[in-house]
Design a protein around this motif. Structure first.
Motif, PDB file in Angstrom:
ATOM      1  N   THR A  13       2.700   1.921  10.271  1.00 10.85           N
ATOM      2  CA  THR A  13       2.013   1.897  11.556  1.00 10.85           C
ATOM      3  C   THR A  13       2.822   2.745  12.537  1.00 10.85           C
ATOM      4  N   LEU A  14       2.267   3.901  12.901  1.00 12.98           N
ATOM      5  CA  LEU A  14       2.973   4.806  13.810  1.00 12.98           C
ATOM      6  C   LEU A  14       3.026   4.161  15.197  1.00 12.98           C
ATOM      7  N   ASP A  15       4.241   3.907  15.662  1.00 11.84           N
ATOM      8  CA  ASP A  15       4.423   3.151  16.909  1.00 11.84           C
ATOM      9  C   ASP A  15       4.725   4.132  18.046  1.00 11.84           C
ATOM     10  N   LEU A  16       3.668   4.649  18.661  1.00 13.67           N
ATOM     11  CA  LEU A  16       3.900   5.655  19.703  1.00 13.67           C
ATOM     12  C   LEU A  16       4.486   5.059  20.974  1.00 13.67           C
TER      13      LEU A  16
ATOM     14  N   ASP B 130      -1.633   0.191  17.976  1.00 15.48           N
ATOM     15  CA  ASP B 130      -1.813   0.928  16.727  1.00 15.48           C
ATOM     16  C   ASP B 130      -2.889   1.996  16.928  1.00 15.48           C
ATOM     17  N   LEU B 131      -2.464   3.172  17.405  1.00 12.47           N
ATOM     18  CA  LEU B 131      -3.467   4.205  17.691  1.00 12.47           C
ATOM     19  C   LEU B 131      -4.053   4.813  16.430  1.00 12.47           C
ATOM     20  N   SER B 132      -3.371   4.657  15.293  1.00 15.05           N
ATOM     21  CA  SER B 132      -3.991   5.160  14.059  1.00 15.05           C
ATOM     22  C   SER B 132      -5.233   4.341  13.727  1.00 15.05           C
ATOM     23  N   ALA B 133      -5.333   3.135  14.291  1.00 13.34           N
ATOM     24  CA  ALA B 133      -6.549   2.336  14.101  1.00 13.34           C
ATOM     25  C   ALA B 133      -7.757   3.023  14.727  1.00 13.34           C
TER      26      ALA B 133
END
Lengths: 337, 337, 337, 337
Positions: free
Chosen positions: B249-252, C251-254
């Motif tokens: 999960t990319l945590d921006l 979780d912006l990849s969501a």
């Protein structure tokens, strides 16, 4: 490996995937379902591993079916392995307990700890000479002086030594003083260290990484075994989850998982697993009840002055209670302690 | 540090805690609330760190108030640090992009990749010569031959090199060929490696560990800086969560956190962060929009035949689109790419 | 569904599994690999769902291949759905922003908030009249009085209303005052509420649960759509992870995942997603850059006196900056705000 | 609550925070440390709860010191509570076992299950009449018909009934047939349901949410108790983590945590906690060894034809073994089963 095609995949797309697989010398099995087509791949596993198909049009996903580890797997070695650590057997009918302070601090502290844990029935003296600490400003351990103290204390009280190795250059050094070489959670996937331990003749206690899956953990042991060292003991020490009440979440179902998937022994570390001294006795009982082959527990003669991890250390008096209660559980599951 | 007493704590218990703290040469501040008493400790932080009070009767819990890192902290260095990597500046107004294959496979593959990423505007060539792989049976990298190819390809196409180091004994070797030394997620808390990099004169790209907290990550950088190497660049590459649709999960928000807490630059790795090539372009845009100083992206001339990570590699054509779209976002946030 | 047999499975065991499947009126496809045999099942999905095979001897595991949701899936509805909320379209080219206080506290507070968010370009007024709070002793919302104030403030400043519904008995009540009915994270799998909303004629904003997978989230939307209400908007609001620096991990990849898997719109809530006001602007920019169709943001005229969530609320002044910066990102991705 | 100021905070900023707190009628205690100043707040907890100080200049963070729950807390009720469920006592010396199928499917299935679990020593019959399922297309339960069958089977074999309630409108209906009302993991923070159960006269079995913290779980119980129903039993059923080998991660340290923090009983659900039938017996033993007051286990006369959760159901024969082994552990910890 199995390729799941998209519902919208055309026959041309399916054929292209099939051709690509077969041109690598592998065989395919096509299953045409109501919604989707599935392509199974059969053949040499190493060839399959290098196939990259997710970029092809019409492919929804790939599903890996088999694990890569072999030497650690119970499928290929159905009987339990018993690891002989200079005469003490781990993985047999007897539950083995390792105890001692988090870090070796002084001769006085260590001898006091060793005497008390021996008296209560521990077989191994634990203690860190090399401490991997989150901050560079925290106490990093006494290094070789600590190792010497460990050996001296263990010999005096007829105990074996288990201690952590954090550097692949130190294998010979740590082997000289210790009966088991421990890999800590932060080095659980330090593959250089694992490879170096594959060449060691001493057993390795392999702790689970902070967020290591069961599969990754088994593969880490495969690094050691495939290097030539067959004496690996797993140690469940808690995983990182969202819960902050405990330092980690002790995953006792991992004990069952290792027992199902591997022939190697597994022990439990309730001290790091919970980070709370008041939970160590009940979780030690629970670990043995779940099927663990042993325990590794932090015991400090004076936890209130410990240089590290005092909050999760037991006093010698509480450790004696732990041993009594654990013995009853061991007997209840038909084992000895 | 603050000691929270239990509601049931007696005055004697409170006094005992107070005495213990003060006998270490520290001062206390007592706050008596409606339900509980709180004891604040004031004085030398290293003395506080060695206090162990959770075993005393009446103590509910201890709360740490301050972080241990200093050199990485923005509190002690308010201005942004700009890291000079052989002429390329990271952390300034310009967004820096590093691109190339997951693993160096051959001269042909690498030169094709280098040419295309240079053409699209990347400043660094990335590629692994030492690959830390979950299974010992997976491809482990071309080692020094890979490093040589990286240097050769980078020089030919006027790029800098960034590559992973997995062994503290290899610092000199990797320094010889690479402009930035990368620490991978599995070595994020390999403190021996971090200490060795503290002695290096080359900048370090420090990836976040699989389940490393922001605080642990900053402390890992403190290991490098306290060793003497001030050139650290953070890299957010996704954390391990319960979600399996993405590889991590990319945590921006970690980009914002690092920018708040530290003066050091931070870049984003959308390839490992998502594990899905179709997400790399949108997440690259998002990373820059969140405030990242750069990107590191996997680009492979032929992802469908890659030896590793093909599912998360972009083709050169898609990478060109990534650069175009990222450039627009960079401009929208007042930066250049 | 696919059945993976153990390496040790006998032909009799394989035949028994095969017979069991076929006796349910389903078809099988057997793939015999080097190590293991795999049995694919073909036929009516509902029949497959009721098969239980893991108890049969020789079975290693079962792997589900297809998802159960249909109506929400892009596979069955390739074009983007645009949801019309009383004239405001969500999911089209325009980014839609919803803003307002966490909780409706008073007419004065709400009107001040509404005026300022309208001025900066928000299209919806948000605000909670029913507040699901962790503790029963926390402020639970003004209930219908809060709904009335929301409607009044929205009408006065030409805004639409979005507000949370926490009780399936309140559908009619909330519909009366609100243009969108919001399902909060704690009710994300409250199936009774989802079923009740399937009968509503108003659009539903479906927040992701605290630790809901992408697949569970899509299935939750399927509950609403299969009940007859096709107007569902997803809202990513952060998931629970081990990291505590932020309240949740946004979780912006969501956003990318929903866009790939579904035709429905998805917006982002950076306020709950981070819990830190200083991250809201950068994460709003990042959300739009990732492809979100809108934002929902907490704005309070005086966050320092808010009754809840002040730490994650923006002032009207900071919200104006958020809108300016988000507009630039929207334009950079070819959209309007 | 404690306010931690930034190292850079000025005296004016500190004074402003102090003034703001004191103007709310609360008292402050200032501790001036080497790096930072800390401000403790003393006074009425509900006033403190509404303070919002994180927006003030110079504030680094706020730290909550005390929990909001009271009625569930052992601090305010030191002795263990024993819950009387129509004559069966939970939380006393005796371990209570609840067993039966996941879902009520038919009279035949249920009676066969009830007979066998009674024979092995279970005190409660479990079984779902209302099933919260991830997909709307999965079997949703027999509703009132299922409740009737449960009552009938329980009465016939002299068992009590425990069954799940998923709708706050169903309290009277479920009370009519069941001796304990169970709240499932997905409704763990459905506060409307919890409030409705606060008015019930039947004991409530409160399962832990999928990713609920210990603190949130205790607060959820506080909802029920503060509504007037003091008969709450906790049930640990596994939490969601990154590990996928097990369906959830059974957190047995939560048993210790509940025992420390609350006077209420706690039982363990190894079926949902692991999702794997082969782990249920060892994890049942471990749960009792950890200090649990009971177990709830899925038993199905024919798991291979179960309509749901067959993979985690025991046969009656295996359940008999579970009871034998659990009895030995109960005795080893000085309890009865």
């Amino acid at each position: 490996m199995i390729i799941v095609m998209k519902p919208s995949a055309t026959q041309e797309e399916i054929d292209r995937v099939k051709d690509k697989i077969e041109s690598s010398g592998l065989k395919t099995h096509i299953s045409t379902g109501e919604d989707v087509t599935i392509i199974g791949i059969i053949g040499d596993k190493s060839k399959i591993a290098t196939l990259e198909l997710t970029h092809l049009n019409g492919v929804e996903k790939t599903v890996h079916i088999t694990e890569k580890y072999k030497l650690v797997s119970r499928n290929f070695h159905p009987a339990d392995s018993i690891i002989d650590c200079d005469g003490i057997k781990i993985g047999g009918n007897e539950i083995v307990v390792m105890a001692g302070p988090c870090a070796v601090e002084s001769e006085e502290q260590l001898f006091e700890a060793a005497e008390s844990v021996k008296k209560s029935g521990a077989k191994f003296l634990r203690g860190g000479a090399f401490k991997p600490r989150t901050s560079p400003y925290d106490f990093q351990g006494l290094a070789e002086d600590g190792l010497k103290l460990l050996r001296k204390a263990a010999d005096k009280f007829d105990l074996k030594v288990v201690t952590e190795i954090i550097d692949q250059n130190d294998v010979e050094l740590v082997e000289k003083y210790s009966d088991i070489l421990q890999v800590g959670a932060r080095n659980a996937q330090n593959f250089q260290l694992l490879k170096a331990l594959g060449k060691s003749h001493k057993p390795v206690l392999l702790k689970r990484g902070l967020s290591e899956t069961i599969s990754e953990w088994l593969n880490a042991a495969e690094y050691i075994m495939s290097g030539g060292n067959e004496n690996v003991i797993f140690c469940e020490r808690g995983i990182r989850t969202y819960e902050t009440y405990t330092r980690n979440t002790l995953d006792l179902s991992a004990v069952c998982a290792i027992k199902n998937l591997s022939h190697l022994p597994v022990i439990v570390d309730p001290s790091h697993g919970t980070g709370r001294w008041e939970m160590i006795i009940p979780m030690s009982r629970a670990g043995i009840a779940a099927g663990a082959d042993g325990l590794i527990v932090e015991v400090h003669p004076h936890p209130e002055v410990a240089w590290s991890d005092g909050a999760q250390s037991l006093t010698p008096k509480k450790f004696a209670i732990l041993m009594d209660e654990s013995r009853k559980i061991a007997e209840a599951v038909g084992r000895k302690l």
